[in-house]
Design a protein around this motif. Structure first.
Motif, mmCIF file in Angstrom:
data_model
loop_
_atom_site.group_PDB
_atom_site.id
_atom_site.type_symbol
_atom_site.label_atom_id
_atom_site.label_comp_id
_atom_site.label_asym_id
_atom_site.label_seq_id
_atom_site.Cartn_x
_atom_site.Cartn_y
_atom_site.Cartn_z
ATOM 1 N N PRO A 1 40.924 32.589 51.032
ATOM 2 C CA PRO A 1 41.070 33.820 50.245
ATOM 3 C C PRO A 1 41.120 33.564 48.736
ATOM 4 C CG PRO A 1 42.605 33.821 52.089
ATOM 5 C CD PRO A 1 42.016 32.451 52.018
ATOM 6 N N VAL A 2 41.773 32.478 48.333
ATOM 7 C CA VAL A 2 41.851 32.176 46.901
ATOM 8 C C VAL A 2 40.454 31.881 46.345
ATOM 9 C CG1 VAL A 2 42.668 30.492 45.217
ATOM 10 C CG2 VAL A 2 44.243 31.403 46.917
ATOM 11 N N ALA A 3 39.665 31.094 47.075
ATOM 12 C CA ALA A 3 38.310 30.787 46.617
ATOM 13 C C ALA A 3 37.463 32.053 46.528
ATOM 14 C CB ALA A 3 37.653 29.778 47.557
ATOM 15 N N ALA A 4 37.599 32.935 47.515
ATOM 16 C CA ALA A 4 36.844 34.191 47.486
ATOM 17 C C ALA A 4 37.280 35.056 46.306
ATOM 18 C CB ALA A 4 37.042 34.939 48.803
ATOM 19 N N ALA A 5 38.593 35.119 46.051
ATOM 20 C CA ALA A 5 39.096 35.918 44.933
ATOM 21 C C ALA A 5 38.605 35.363 43.599
ATOM 22 C CB ALA A 5 40.622 35.952 44.969
ATOM 23 N N VAL A 6 38.619 34.041 43.457
ATOM 24 C CA VAL A 6 38.133 33.428 42.219
ATOM 25 C C VAL A 6 36.644 33.726 42.016
ATOM 26 C CG1 VAL A 6 37.660 31.223 41.081
ATOM 27 C CG2 VAL A 6 39.878 31.625 42.164
ATOM 28 N N THR A 7 35.877 33.734 43.101
ATOM 29 C CA THR A 7 34.455 34.053 42.999
ATOM 30 C C THR A 7 34.255 35.485 42.518
ATOM 31 O OG1 THR A 7 33.956 32.501 44.803
ATOM 32 C CG2 THR A 7 32.281 34.139 44.269
ATOM 33 N N VAL A 8 35.049 36.416 43.044
ATOM 34 C CA VAL A 8 34.961 37.808 42.598
ATOM 35 C C VAL A 8 35.327 37.912 41.116
ATOM 36 C CG1 VAL A 8 35.962 40.112 42.845
ATOM 37 C CG2 VAL A 8 35.377 38.773 44.884
ATOM 38 N N LEU A 9 36.385 37.228 40.708
ATOM 39 C CA LEU A 9 36.784 37.251 39.297
ATOM 40 C C LEU A 9 35.698 36.645 38.408
ATOM 41 C CD1 LEU A 9 40.547 36.215 39.608
ATOM 42 C CD2 LEU A 9 39.634 38.484 39.064
ATOM 43 N N THR A 10 35.058 35.590 38.918
ATOM 44 C CA THR A 10 33.969 34.968 38.155
ATOM 45 C C THR A 10 32.799 35.936 38.001
ATOM 46 O OG1 THR A 10 34.596 32.794 39.026
ATOM 47 C CG2 THR A 10 32.417 32.994 38.065
ATOM 48 N N ALA A 11 32.515 36.695 39.057
ATOM 49 C CA ALA A 11 31.439 37.690 38.980
ATOM 50 C C ALA A 11 31.783 38.774 37.950
ATOM 51 C CB ALA A 11 31.205 38.310 40.357
ATOM 52 N N LEU A 12 33.043 39.192 37.918
ATOM 53 C CA LEU A 12 33.466 40.182 36.926
ATOM 54 C C LEU A 12 33.361 39.614 35.508
ATOM 55 C CD1 LEU A 12 36.593 41.691 38.724
ATOM 56 C CD2 LEU A 12 34.370 42.804 38.350
ATOM 57 N N ASN A 13 33.734 38.347 35.369
ATOM 58 C CA ASN A 13 33.631 37.711 34.060
ATOM 59 C C ASN A 13 32.167 37.584 33.634
ATOM 60 O OD1 ASN A 13 34.890 36.269 31.773
ATOM 61 N ND2 ASN A 13 33.737 34.521 32.565
ATOM 62 N N HIS A 14 31.297 37.305 34.586
ATOM 63 C CA HIS A 14 29.865 37.230 34.293
ATOM 64 C C HIS A 14 29.345 38.577 33.797
ATOM 65 C CE1 HIS A 14 25.528 37.364 35.224
ATOM 66 N NE2 HIS A 14 25.552 36.077 34.919
ATOM 67 N N ARG A 15 29.859 39.644 34.389
ATOM 68 C CA ARG A 15 29.388 40.985 34.020
ATOM 69 C C ARG A 15 29.956 41.442 32.683
ATOM 70 N NH1 ARG A 15 27.963 44.884 32.174
ATOM 71 N NH2 ARG A 15 27.383 46.896 33.097
ATOM 72 N N PHE A 16 31.242 41.168 32.445
ATOM 73 C CA PHE A 16 31.900 41.741 31.267
ATOM 74 C C PHE A 16 32.214 40.716 30.167
ATOM 75 C CE2 PHE A 16 33.050 44.566 34.831
ATOM 76 C CZ PHE A 16 32.491 45.744 34.351
ATOM 77 N N SER B 170 21.773 33.293 33.771
ATOM 78 C CA SER B 170 22.299 32.332 34.732
ATOM 79 C C SER B 170 23.416 32.964 35.549
ATOM 80 C CB SER B 170 22.836 31.084 34.018
ATOM 81 O OG SER B 170 23.432 30.198 34.953
ATOM 82 N N TYR B 171 23.333 32.751 36.842
ATOM 83 C CA TYR B 171 24.395 33.175 37.758
ATOM 84 C C TYR B 171 25.122 31.943 38.300
ATOM 85 C CZ TYR B 171 21.812 37.552 37.549
ATOM 86 O OH TYR B 171 21.192 38.686 37.102
ATOM 87 N N GLY B 172 25.053 30.846 37.548
ATOM 88 C CA GLY B 172 25.558 29.567 38.033
ATOM 89 C C GLY B 172 27.024 29.572 38.400
ATOM 90 N N THR B 173 27.879 30.163 37.556
ATOM 91 C CA THR B 173 29.312 30.123 37.853
ATOM 92 C C THR B 173 29.646 30.943 39.090
ATOM 93 O OG1 THR B 173 29.629 31.926 36.260
ATOM 94 C CG2 THR B 173 30.010 29.688 35.474
ATOM 95 N N VAL B 174 28.957 32.077 39.262
ATOM 96 C CA VAL B 174 29.181 32.896 40.457
ATOM 97 C C VAL B 174 28.696 32.147 41.700
ATOM 98 C CG1 VAL B 174 28.736 35.111 41.562
ATOM 99 C CG2 VAL B 174 28.913 34.974 39.068
#
Length: 245
Positions: free
Chosen positions: A76-91, A104-108
């Motif tokens: 769950p922590v890894a999944a949550a970090v991935t979601v946060l990374t996607a939000l950071n990529h967007r904003f 680049s979508y590398g971090t996501v």
């Protein structure tokens, strides 16, 4: 018994999951703080802070393995970090992680690959997770840092520049990481098939490491939009699970 099993026996691990999570959290906070400092000190080198996060995130898997962090926490922590990374990529909330001046979508993809590897192999085959993540962290991370800094013959694939120095760094770092993990995992169990062949002796082990390295280097060449951050860890982890279960 491998070195990691000895460390696990002596460490807090599952006996104190709160302490284990705190150790991982402090480590990640340190990596992020260092990346922000690098970004502030060298604002013109936007790739440096991003690659620092890229490389620094990898050893978290070793910490989680050594501290015996349970699947119910790690996944769950890894999944949550991935979601946060996607939000950071967007904003672009933390430019030090994302602002590289190219699509680049590398971090996501990196976070997604760690999540998938945990779902597939944690905790039964932690070395497979570590192999995929660390090859990407150190191999691709060093390639991205050294390739632009050191002049060498270069080529372009799918609009992405690749160089002899960067590709060589990827190969050397990947082979070194895989060799170290092979040693840390300890003696191989009695197995058959591909794993039995790889466990037959040092020459076969070296050949197996070279095969995985070649796969990682080949996939890293196809890095449009940073999607090698997904393909390399998954391919390395899957092949490791077959050769070194």
């Amino acid at each position: 018994m491998g070195l990691f099993e000895l460390f696990q026996a002596a460490g807090p691990g599952a006996r104190d999951p709160g302490l284990a999570i705190a150790v991982v959290g402090l480590y990640l906070a340190g990596v992020l703080a260092l990346a922000l400092l690098v970004r502030r000190r060298w604002p013109e080198q936007r790739e440096w802070s991003r690659k620092l996060v890229h490389v620094g995130t990898g050893p978290v898997v070793l910490l989680a393995w050594a501290l015996q962090i349970e699947r119910g926490i790690a996944l769950p922590v890894a999944a949550a970090v991935t979601v946060l990374t996607a939000l950071n990529h967007r904003f672009r909330l933390l430019p030090a992680v994302e602002d590289v001046g190219r699509p680049s979508y590398g971090t996501v993809a990196y976070g997604a690959s760690i999540t998938v590897l945990l779902a597939l192999f944690w905790p039964a085959q932690p070395a497979a997770v570590a192999a995929g993540v660390l090859v990407m962290a150190f191999g691709d991370g060093l390639a991205g840092l050294l390739g632009p800094l050191v002049r060498s013959p270069s080529w372009s694939l799918w609009g992405q520049r690749k160089s002899l120095v960067g590709t060589g760094a990827m190969a050397i770092a990947s082979a070194a990481v895989l060799g170290l993990l092979w040693f840390l995992q300890g003696p191989a169990a009695a197995v058959s098939g591909l794993a039995g062949w790889a466990a037959a002796g040092p020459p076969q082990a070296a050949a197996a490491i070279l095969v995985i390295t070649a796969l990682a280097v080949g996939l890293e060449q196809l890095s449009a939009y940073g999607l090698d951050n997904l393909s390399v860890p998954l391919a390395v982890g899957l092949l490791w699970s077959l050769l070194r279960p």
